[in-house]
Motif scaffolding. Structure first.
Motif, PDB file in Angstrom:
ATOM      1  N   LEU A  22      16.199 -17.418 -14.215  1.00  0.00           N
ATOM      2  CA  LEU A  22      14.882 -17.972 -13.916  1.00  0.00           C
ATOM      3  C   LEU A  22      13.777 -16.939 -13.875  1.00  0.00           C
ATOM      4  O   LEU A  22      12.606 -17.287 -13.896  1.00  0.00           O
ATOM      5  CB  LEU A  22      14.908 -18.700 -12.568  1.00  0.00           C
ATOM      6  N   GLU A  26       9.719 -18.030 -14.093  1.00  0.00           N
ATOM      7  CA  GLU A  26       8.912 -18.188 -12.894  1.00  0.00           C
ATOM      8  C   GLU A  26       7.453 -17.852 -13.165  1.00  0.00           C
ATOM      9  O   GLU A  26       6.551 -18.624 -12.849  1.00  0.00           O
ATOM     10  CB  GLU A  26       9.494 -17.274 -11.814  1.00  0.00           C
ATOM     11  N   THR A  50      20.402 -25.326  -7.717  1.00  0.00           N
ATOM     12  CA  THR A  50      19.337 -25.654  -6.769  1.00  0.00           C
ATOM     13  C   THR A  50      18.088 -24.824  -7.003  1.00  0.00           C
ATOM     14  O   THR A  50      16.980 -25.307  -6.815  1.00  0.00           O
ATOM     15  CB  THR A  50      19.795 -25.471  -5.314  1.00  0.00           C
ATOM     16  N   ALA A  51      18.258 -23.551  -7.425  1.00  0.00           N
ATOM     17  CA  ALA A  51      17.085 -22.721  -7.680  1.00  0.00           C
ATOM     18  C   ALA A  51      16.259 -23.331  -8.810  1.00  0.00           C
ATOM     19  O   ALA A  51      15.025 -23.435  -8.721  1.00  0.00           O
ATOM     20  CB  ALA A  51      17.521 -21.297  -8.018  1.00  0.00           C
ATOM     21  N   TRP A  54      14.531 -26.458  -7.705  1.00  0.00           N
ATOM     22  CA  TRP A  54      13.362 -26.145  -6.885  1.00  0.00           C
ATOM     23  C   TRP A  54      12.171 -25.789  -7.752  1.00  0.00           C
ATOM     24  O   TRP A  54      11.060 -26.282  -7.554  1.00  0.00           O
ATOM     25  CB  TRP A  54      13.692 -25.016  -5.910  1.00  0.00           C
ATOM     26  N   LEU A  55      12.419 -24.938  -8.759  1.00  0.00           N
ATOM     27  CA  LEU A  55      11.336 -24.535  -9.639  1.00  0.00           C
ATOM     28  C   LEU A  55      10.780 -25.769 -10.361  1.00  0.00           C
ATOM     29  O   LEU A  55       9.577 -25.915 -10.521  1.00  0.00           O
ATOM     30  CB  LEU A  55      11.849 -23.511 -10.659  1.00  0.00           C
ATOM     31  N   LYS A  58       8.792 -27.884  -7.979  1.00  0.00           N
ATOM     32  CA  LYS A  58       7.570 -27.190  -7.581  1.00  0.00           C
ATOM     33  C   LYS A  58       6.468 -27.405  -8.622  1.00  0.00           C
ATOM     34  O   LYS A  58       5.304 -27.591  -8.285  1.00  0.00           O
ATOM     35  CB  LYS A  58       7.885 -25.695  -7.456  1.00  0.00           C
ATOM     36  N   LEU A  75      19.925 -33.643  -8.068  1.00  0.00           N
ATOM     37  CA  LEU A  75      19.670 -32.338  -7.467  1.00  0.00           C
ATOM     38  C   LEU A  75      18.181 -32.160  -7.195  1.00  0.00           C
ATOM     39  O   LEU A  75      17.781 -31.701  -6.121  1.00  0.00           O
ATOM     40  CB  LEU A  75      20.174 -31.263  -8.429  1.00  0.00           C
ATOM     41  N   LEU A  78      17.221 -34.204  -4.268  1.00  0.00           N
ATOM     42  CA  LEU A  78      17.744 -33.596  -3.042  1.00  0.00           C
ATOM     43  C   LEU A  78      16.852 -32.446  -2.588  1.00  0.00           C
ATOM     44  O   LEU A  78      16.440 -32.358  -1.426  1.00  0.00           O
ATOM     45  CB  LEU A  78      19.166 -33.067  -3.289  1.00  0.00           C
ATOM     46  N   VAL A  79      16.522 -31.588  -3.546  1.00  0.00           N
ATOM     47  CA  VAL A  79      15.754 -30.395  -3.208  1.00  0.00           C
ATOM     48  C   VAL A  79      14.332 -30.748  -2.799  1.00  0.00           C
ATOM     49  O   VAL A  79      13.794 -30.201  -1.833  1.00  0.00           O
ATOM     50  CB  VAL A  79      15.769 -29.419  -4.402  1.00  0.00           C
ATOM     51  N   MET A  82      13.879 -31.911   0.768  1.00  0.00           N
ATOM     52  CA  MET A  82      14.077 -30.972   1.881  1.00  0.00           C
ATOM     53  C   MET A  82      12.740 -30.603   2.510  1.00  0.00           C
ATOM     54  O   MET A  82      11.776 -30.358   1.804  1.00  0.00           O
ATOM     55  CB  MET A  82      14.726 -29.684   1.363  1.00  0.00           C
ATOM     56  N   LYS A  83      12.751 -30.553   3.816  1.00  0.00           N
ATOM     57  CA  LYS A  83      11.525 -30.110   4.480  1.00  0.00           C
ATOM     58  C   LYS A  83      11.544 -28.590   4.571  1.00  0.00           C
ATOM     59  O   LYS A  83      12.328 -28.018   5.310  1.00  0.00           O
ATOM     60  CB  LYS A  83      11.456 -30.705   5.885  1.00  0.00           C
ATOM     61  N   VAL A  84      10.729 -27.973   3.757  1.00  0.00           N
ATOM     62  CA  VAL A  84      10.700 -26.513   3.735  1.00  0.00           C
ATOM     63  C   VAL A  84       9.302 -26.047   4.077  1.00  0.00           C
ATOM     64  O   VAL A  84       8.329 -26.524   3.507  1.00  0.00           O
ATOM     65  CB  VAL A  84      11.103 -25.991   2.342  1.00  0.00           C
ATOM     66  N   GLU A  85       9.214 -25.149   5.020  1.00  0.00           N
ATOM     67  CA  GLU A  85       7.897 -24.644   5.398  1.00  0.00           C
ATOM     68  C   GLU A  85       7.537 -23.447   4.538  1.00  0.00           C
ATOM     69  O   GLU A  85       8.390 -22.865   3.867  1.00  0.00           O
ATOM     70  CB  GLU A  85       7.889 -24.260   6.880  1.00  0.00           C
ATOM     71  N   GLY A  86       6.282 -23.093   4.603  1.00  0.00           N
ATOM     72  CA  GLY A  86       5.778 -22.002   3.780  1.00  0.00           C
ATOM     73  C   GLY A  86       6.357 -20.662   4.184  1.00  0.00           C
ATOM     74  O   GLY A  86       7.182 -20.574   5.081  1.00  0.00           O
TER      75      GLY A  86
ATOM     76  N   LEU B 113      14.550 -12.694  -9.308  1.00  0.00           N
ATOM     77  CA  LEU B 113      13.493 -13.597  -8.871  1.00  0.00           C
ATOM     78  C   LEU B 113      12.512 -12.888  -7.936  1.00  0.00           C
ATOM     79  O   LEU B 113      12.860 -11.911  -7.279  1.00  0.00           O
ATOM     80  CB  LEU B 113      14.112 -14.782  -8.143  1.00  0.00           C
ATOM     81  N   ILE B 121      13.902 -20.523  -2.029  1.00  0.00           N
ATOM     82  CA  ILE B 121      15.247 -21.036  -2.308  1.00  0.00           C
ATOM     83  C   ILE B 121      16.126 -20.880  -1.067  1.00  0.00           C
ATOM     84  O   ILE B 121      16.875 -21.788  -0.700  1.00  0.00           O
ATOM     85  CB  ILE B 121      15.852 -20.298  -3.525  1.00  0.00           C
ATOM     86  N   SER B 123      15.101 -20.918   1.957  1.00  0.00           N
ATOM     87  CA  SER B 123      14.680 -21.943   2.918  1.00  0.00           C
ATOM     88  C   SER B 123      15.332 -23.280   2.610  1.00  0.00           C
ATOM     89  O   SER B 123      15.705 -24.021   3.521  1.00  0.00           O
ATOM     90  CB  SER B 123      13.166 -22.111   2.902  1.00  0.00           C
ATOM     91  N   ILE B 124      15.468 -23.583   1.309  1.00  0.00           N
ATOM     92  CA  ILE B 124      16.130 -24.839   0.937  1.00  0.00           C
ATOM     93  C   ILE B 124      17.578 -24.824   1.387  1.00  0.00           C
ATOM     94  O   ILE B 124      18.077 -25.789   1.966  1.00  0.00           O
ATOM     95  CB  ILE B 124      16.073 -25.042  -0.590  1.00  0.00           C
ATOM     96  N   LYS B 125      18.254 -23.683   1.166  1.00  0.00           N
ATOM     97  CA  LYS B 125      19.665 -23.589   1.563  1.00  0.00           C
ATOM     98  C   LYS B 125      19.794 -23.737   3.074  1.00  0.00           C
ATOM     99  O   LYS B 125      20.731 -24.347   3.582  1.00  0.00           O
ATOM    100  CB  LYS B 125      20.278 -22.255   1.113  1.00  0.00           C
ATOM    101  N   ALA B 127      17.774 -25.431   5.019  1.00  0.00           N
ATOM    102  CA  ALA B 127      17.592 -26.850   5.343  1.00  0.00           C
ATOM    103  C   ALA B 127      18.837 -27.646   4.961  1.00  0.00           C
ATOM    104  O   ALA B 127      19.282 -28.523   5.688  1.00  0.00           O
ATOM    105  CB  ALA B 127      16.367 -27.392   4.608  1.00  0.00           C
ATOM    106  N   GLN B 133      13.795 -25.163  10.294  1.00  0.00           N
ATOM    107  CA  GLN B 133      13.082 -24.067   9.651  1.00  0.00           C
ATOM    108  C   GLN B 133      12.665 -22.982  10.641  1.00  0.00           C
ATOM    109  O   GLN B 133      12.456 -21.843  10.271  1.00  0.00           O
ATOM    110  CB  GLN B 133      11.855 -24.611   8.917  1.00  0.00           C
ATOM    111  N   ARG B 136      14.523 -19.597  10.787  1.00  0.00           N
ATOM    112  CA  ARG B 136      14.519 -18.634   9.689  1.00  0.00           C
ATOM    113  C   ARG B 136      14.237 -17.214  10.127  1.00  0.00           C
ATOM    114  O   ARG B 136      14.766 -16.257   9.580  1.00  0.00           O
ATOM    115  CB  ARG B 136      13.470 -19.041   8.645  1.00  0.00           C
ATOM    116  N   ASP B 160      24.615 -20.868  -5.330  1.00  0.00           N
ATOM    117  CA  ASP B 160      25.159 -22.104  -5.905  1.00  0.00           C
ATOM    118  C   ASP B 160      26.567 -21.891  -6.443  1.00  0.00           C
ATOM    119  O   ASP B 160      26.811 -22.032  -7.646  1.00  0.00           O
ATOM    120  CB  ASP B 160      24.274 -22.630  -7.039  1.00  0.00           C
ATOM    121  N   SER B 191      26.179 -33.941  -4.010  1.00  0.00           N
ATOM    122  CA  SER B 191      24.988 -33.504  -4.736  1.00  0.00           C
ATOM    123  C   SER B 191      25.177 -32.218  -5.527  1.00  0.00           C
ATOM    124  O   SER B 191      24.384 -31.928  -6.400  1.00  0.00           O
ATOM    125  CB  SER B 191      23.812 -33.365  -3.771  1.00  0.00           C
TER     126      SER B 191
END
Ligand SMILES: Nc1ncnc2c1ncn2[C@@H]1O[C@H](COP(=O)(O)OP(=O)(O)OP(=O)(O)O)[C@@H](O)[C@H]1O
Ligand SMILES: [Mg+2]
Lengths: 356, 258
Positions: A22, A26, A50-51, A54-55, A58, A75, A78-79, A82-86, B113, B121, B123-125, B127, B133, B136, B160, B191
């Motif tokens: 990736l 990116e 999953t990476a 996510w991309l 996004k 997938l 699913l991604v 997800m609740k992901v914060e900054g 990356l 990524i 953070s996703i794992k 969650a 969160q 973290r 993964d 999933s």
């Protein structure tokens, strides 16, 4: 590698959307303009993790996609669910704040150290008044490891130190024909200063570090807490035996170091200056007073207390994990050598005031 | 017939004459949740350590992804190591890194990356493993036992992996978190294209989540099969395990529709 082609309102995506591939996608996706894209053709996406998902979510979240494989779509959903914060920002500290924190931290450490010394003294006094409470087994164990096992290294180093002093002095003394004064040089410097100091430094490096690492590791693995829970005071089980063992061992090691150092000097004098062993010993008995010896050995218990207390204190300062053990061990050795030398300087001043 | 992702034949291990594995043979199929059960000290963790090349067996062969791993060079081993994840019995989080850095470490090490993407990524794992969160930025010694397990799971998922090893994932969790973990495993299986190998004593996990279970005892595999099959086994050790008071309760529970 992920790739894309634009065909009017259609964006064609293809390739392997895996973390390992990736990296440059990116930045390419970052510059991409999605103006006017109405549909995404995802048939060409070969694989996705999953990476990659996510991309994808996004950059292309709001756009309808056709032909995406079932598992990839799962997938992505699913991604994106997800609740992901900054990103987490590190709070920046200004110079003043850093200096303030460091200064205050140092002051607090000093107070803690003082209270540690106080606590150790109370325990020491208590166990001296009732020797039945003394834990002999750990004392003997420490005596062996911190004392007896250090004999070879302490002996060898002070022997070499004696050799070096007499060798360095030989040339100067021979120039004035004052060969015999090598005895004063070796005797006084070895007995008064170098014997005790050298031994203390060796023991600080050898045993002070071991004390810190042992107690620190026990703290990390919660063994100290377990000990408290069972009703054993860590002070009595861990700290006192170490202090007592060093109080006994260091003076004895110092005597041994004195002897080896003088022997080293004696050997070198007979080589370099032709001072025979009998002359050396005669002169030694008549010029080096017993006070020189006592002054040197008298310093040893103080050094011992410094090394043991600093080593144990730094061990209890460990918090967290392996990293902290390493840091405190370093700090323990540096600090105990520092305090030993400071104490030695103070002794010199005091002894010169009382004309010893 | 699905292909085998791990196959072990005639594996023998001993520590200073103490025999742990005595001709163990096992096959783990692609895509399944495979559980290994057995009494404490029967060599389950040791078996996992041998599969992921942390320890060498005395003799026998282990094939992972179709490659023989006994006597593999370090470089060849690295390729394999990137394809599996392991969650250790005692978590083994790096104490000098916070949770986000722990989880992101494999990504930082093996991909190019950007820092930002790695953090996202990771953070996703986090969650995905069921951690809030807010965890973290915490360091491992600031986490509870259960949170540590979840962080360890998140790190194991970081690249993964195709093959995920979990060593006693629910030990030390409260019943609610443990059943949450069951859900989590089912969810992951659903999933992600994962094969999971779980060492566990948790009867609920065995009944509800595992596709197949191997029961170890006395240095050998005493039985392999679904829980239904195993519970009909004649082996005295297995019977004791499943028909003891706890075993019975869990079995009855499992028959009830959920
Ligand atoms: N490094 C070692 N040296 C000597 N013996 C060991 C070593 N590691 C494990 N053992 C022994 O091997 C046996 C199997 O250990 P292992 O950790 O695999 O057990 P386990 O099945 O995972 O048990 P548990 O369910 O309690 O985790 C035990 O009897 C243990 O004492
Ligand atoms: Mg185990």
């Amino acid at each position: 590698m992920p790739s894309m082609e634009r065909e009017g309102a259609l964006l064609r995506l293809s390739g392997k959307w895996n973390a390992a591939e990736l990296a440059d996608a990116e930045s390419r996706f970052g510059q991409l303009s999605l103006e006017g894209v109405e549909e995404i053709d995802a048939k060409g996406i070969e694989s996705m993790d999953t990476a990659g998902a996510w991309l994808y979510s996004k950059h292309f979240a709001g756009i309808a996609a056709i032909g995406m494989k079932r598992e990839h779509a799962d997938l992505v959903s699913l991604v994106s669910g997800m609740k992901v914060e900054g990103p987490v920002g590190k709070s920046a500290q200004g110079f003043l704040e850093k200096a303030g924190r460091a200064g205050w931290g140092g002051f607090e450490k000093l107070l803690e150290m003082l209270s540690f010394i106080g606590e150790a003294s109370v325990h020491l006094a208590r166990s001296l008044t009732s020797p039945s409470r003394m834990r002999w087994k750990p004392i003997l164990h420490n005596l062996q490891h911190a004392g007896f096992d250090a004999l070879p290294i302490a002996g060898l180093l002070s022997f070499l130190m004696g050799v070096v002093i007499s060798y360095q002095g030989a040339e100067q003394l021979a120039r004035y024909g004052a060969n015999i004064f090598v005895v004063n040089l070796v005797g006084l410097s070895m007995l008064r200063e170098l014997g005790p100091l050298l031994t203390a430094i060796i023991i600080a490096g050898r045993s002070g570090s071991a004390f810190t690492a042992q107690i620190g590791t026990m703290k990390v693995t919660e063994e100290i807490d377990a000990m408290r829970t069972i009703g054993i005071a860590p002070m009595e089980q861990l700290v006192l035996p170490k202090i007592i063992a060093l109080l006994i061992a260091l003076p004895l090691l110092t005597v041994y170091a004195d002897i080896m150092g003088v022997m080293g000097g004696m050997m070198m004098s007979s080589f370099e200056l032709g001072v025979s062993y009998t002359d050396f010993i005669d002169r030694f008995g008549s010029t080096i007073g017993v006070s020189a010896f006592l002054v040197g050995v008298g310093k040893a218990p103080v050094f011992a207390a410094i090394i043991a207390v600093v080593g144990c204190f730094q061990g209890f300062q460990v918090s967290g994990g392996a990293d902290s053990v390493g840091m405190q061990t370093t700090r323990s050795v540096v600090q105990s050598i520092f305090y030993v030398i400071v104490a030695d300087a103070i002794f010199s001043v005091i002894f010169s005031l009382v004309n010893l | 017939m699905k292909e085998a992702i791990v196959s072990i034949t005639d594996l023998c291990t001993s520590f200073d004459g103490f025999v742990v594995h005595d001709h163990v043979s096992l096959e783990i199929l692609k895509g399944e949740v495979f559980a290994i059960a057995g009494s404490s000290g029967c060599g389950k963790s040791t078996l996992l350590r041998e599969i992921i090349m942390l320890q060498k067996p005395d003799s026998g062969s282990i094939r992972v992804f179709g490659r023989e791993i006994t006597g593999l060079s370090e470089e060849a081993a690295l390729d394999l190591r990137k394809r599996w994840g392991m969650m250790f019995e005692r978590s083994a989080l790096f104490s000098s890194l916070n949770v986000l850095e722990n989880v992101g470490l494999p990504l930082r090490e093996h991909t190019l990356l950007s820092r930002e993407l790695v953090d996202e990524i990771a953070s996703i794992k986090i969650a995905l493993a069921g951690l809030p969160q807010s965890a973290r930025t915490k360091y491992p010694d600031e986490l509870s036992g259960g949170m540590r397990k979840r962080a360890a799971l998140a790190r194991a998922l970081s690249l993964d992996p195709e093959l995920l090893f979990l060593d006693e994932p629910t030990a030390g969790l409260d019943p609610l978190s443990a059943s949450g973990f069951d859900e989590l495993v089912l969810n992951l299986k659903h999933s992600l294209p994962l094969t999971m190998v779980i060492v566990t004593h948790d009867l609920d996990l065995l009944w509800h989540v595992a596709d197949r279970v191997a029961f170890m005892g006395g240095g050998q595999v005493l039985g392999v099969g679904t829980m239904q099959e195993l519970s009909k086994s004649e082996d005295p050790l297995i019977r004791e395990y499943f028909y003891g008071p706890r075993g019975r309760a869990a079995r009855e529970q499992a028959w009830k529709p959920r």
